[in-house]
Write an enzyme that holds these catalytic residues in place. Structure first.
Site, mmCIF file in Angstrom:
data_model
loop_
_atom_site.group_PDB
_atom_site.id
_atom_site.type_symbol
_atom_site.label_atom_id
_atom_site.label_comp_id
_atom_site.label_asym_id
_atom_site.label_seq_id
_atom_site.Cartn_x
_atom_site.Cartn_y
_atom_site.Cartn_z
ATOM 1 N N GLU A 172 -1.380 6.494 -1.495
ATOM 2 C CA GLU A 172 -2.882 6.550 -1.226
ATOM 3 C C GLU A 172 -3.020 8.176 -1.271
ATOM 4 O O GLU A 172 -3.824 8.551 -1.879
ATOM 5 C CB GLU A 172 -3.230 5.821 -0.368
ATOM 6 C CG GLU A 172 -4.855 5.753 -0.392
ATOM 7 C CD GLU A 172 -5.756 4.714 0.599
ATOM 8 O OE1 GLU A 172 -4.898 3.868 1.368
ATOM 9 O OE2 GLU A 172 -6.796 4.864 0.647
ATOM 10 N N ASP A 177 -10.952 -2.591 -2.955
ATOM 11 C CA ASP A 177 -10.759 -2.120 -1.687
ATOM 12 C C ASP A 177 -11.489 -2.711 -0.608
ATOM 13 O O ASP A 177 -11.183 -3.657 -0.108
ATOM 14 C CB ASP A 177 -10.327 -0.447 -1.571
ATOM 15 C CG ASP A 177 -9.237 -0.162 -0.455
ATOM 16 O OD1 ASP A 177 -8.600 -1.202 -0.180
ATOM 17 O OD2 ASP A 177 -9.098 0.964 -0.596
ATOM 18 N N ASP A 178 -12.517 -2.056 -0.248
ATOM 19 C CA ASP A 178 -13.413 -2.476 0.872
ATOM 20 C C ASP A 178 -14.806 -2.400 0.314
ATOM 21 O O ASP A 178 -15.613 -1.369 0.519
ATOM 22 C CB ASP A 178 -13.268 -1.522 2.061
ATOM 23 C CG ASP A 178 -11.859 -1.760 2.784
ATOM 24 O OD1 ASP A 178 -11.705 -2.641 3.394
ATOM 25 O OD2 ASP A 178 -11.154 -0.661 2.307
ATOM 26 N N HIS A 200 0.899 -1.073 0.052
ATOM 27 C CA HIS A 200 0.092 0.046 0.175
ATOM 28 C C HIS A 200 0.966 1.176 -0.026
ATOM 29 O O HIS A 200 1.643 1.615 0.927
ATOM 30 C CB HIS A 200 -0.878 0.015 1.231
ATOM 31 C CG HIS A 200 -2.004 -0.836 1.124
ATOM 32 N ND1 HIS A 200 -2.200 -2.188 1.043
ATOM 33 C CD2 HIS A 200 -3.437 -0.349 1.220
ATOM 34 C CE1 HIS A 200 -3.400 -2.370 0.926
ATOM 35 N NE2 HIS A 200 -4.047 -1.444 1.013
HETATM 36 ZN ZN LIG Z 1 -6.210 -1.230 0.425
#
Ligand SMILES: [Zn+2]
Length: 345
Positions: free
Chosen positions: A198, A275-276, A195
């Site tokens: 971002e 992602d979520d 990650h």
């Molecule tokens: Zn993520």
């Protein structure tokens, strides 16, 4: 972009978190009269009250609609994976790579249960593949990291890859521990991603130096720097783009500001991720449609899938099978192509 065209493309979700409690809540609500947690209202409220950036990410990680201990039940563990896999497969996914945490990886029955969930979904979607990716959260410290590394080595051939997360996330972190783990595990055949980029450009350069790195998660802030874009392009790594997540968590102000199109134009390989998806109310089909809204045409969306298969952590024989599935679509995204895909079942 014609929505029918998007629905024809076999899709890959390279970046999806397991969301254990939200998934369990959804599974359990099917067998009880109560409604599942209302993520649509929750995310609208969260966006209204929380500034964009890392604070929204922290809020997202703080909500557990049902106790996570329920996950100990093997049937529920399978059921929440079936929920994730069948949602993706029904939306056209042929591959998902799921970020799993240390509790999952430490279960002696982790891989058999994960594969059982995949088997159940394949009964209806025979081309579907799922691979677990272990998340290494480096704030666990050296001792715990060593212990998790042993777990991964024990599961070699079961866990496909490693995804690094670290603190501070949006400022420069110390990557020395990540380099050591990545060096060891990549030499044992594990795929490596991280990650990074971002919410800020911090850590992108450090991640690019990591042994075995072939992808980065998010990475969109690299678009702030032509030099970083150059480095990513030259490295040949793939950027896992999560469009809805980036908008809802405020990594970009609006979808139109997302640099996915620019990255592709510069020759950078990109994949898509949800992602979520439970918490952010999206699906992999919706992510492909959003990429279409940003100007990616049929051929480019197909390339997203082809590049994602290539950069996936699947074994080579499984990659070859998925490439064979995608090939007919390269001769035109037609209903006939789709029929050929389905009749191959
Ligand atoms: Zn993520």
């Amino acid at each position: 972009m014609n929505p029918d065209t998007v629905s024809l493309i076999p899709k890959v979700d390279l970046h999806v978190h397991q969301e254990s409690s939200p998934r369990l809540d959804r599974v359990l609500s099917r067998s009880t009269p109560r409604e599942p947690f209302d993520w649509q209202s929750w995310s609208a409220d969260m966006i209204a009250r929380t500034p964009p950036g890392i604070e929204r990410l922290r809020e997202l990680a703080s909500v557990h609609p049902v106790p996570q201990e329920l996950d100990q039940d093997p049937e529920l563990f399978i059921a929440r994976h079936v929920d994730l896999f069948s949602e993706a497969a029904s939306d056209g996914a042929v591959l998902v790579e799921v970020r799993c945490g240390r509790k999952s990886v430490r279960r002696p029955d982790f891989i058999p249960l994960f594969r059982e969930a995949e088997r159940r979904v394949r009964m209806h979607h025979p081309h579907f593949h799922a691979e677990p990716v272990m998340m290494f959260k480096l704030w666990y410290g050296e001792h715990e990291t060593e212990s998790l590394m042993s777990e991964c080595l024990r599961l070699a051939g079961g866990v496909a890859g490693i995804d690094f997360v670290y603190e501070p996330y949006d400022r420069e972190a110390d990557w020395s521990l990540a380099y050591r783990v990545a060096d060891r595990l990549s030499s044992e055949g594990f795929g490596i991603t991280a990650h990074v980029g971002e919410f800020s450009t911090a850590n992108i350069r450090s991640a690019l130096k990591m042994p075995g790195l072939s992808r980065i998660g998010h990475g969109l802030q690299a678009a702030e720097s032509p030099e970083l874009l150059n480095l990513i392009g030259e490295s040949g790594i793939l950027v896992e783009c999560c469009l809805t997540s980036n908008v809802k968590l405020g990594a970009v102000r609006e979808l139109e500001d997302h640099p996915i199109r620019r990255m592709m134009d510069l020759g950078i390989r990109v994949g898509l991720g949800t992602d979520d998806p439970v918490q952010l109310c999206t699906t992999i089909g919706a992510e492909y449609a959003r990429a279409g809204d940003l100007g990616l045409g049929d051929a480019e969306l197909l390339r997203v899938s082809t590049d994602a298969v290539q950069a996936s952590f699947l074994p080579e024989d499984a990659k070859a099978r998925l490439r064979t599935l995608l090939e007919p679509f390269e001769h035109g995204l037609t209903a006939e192509g789709r029929k050929a895909f389905e009749s191959d079942v």
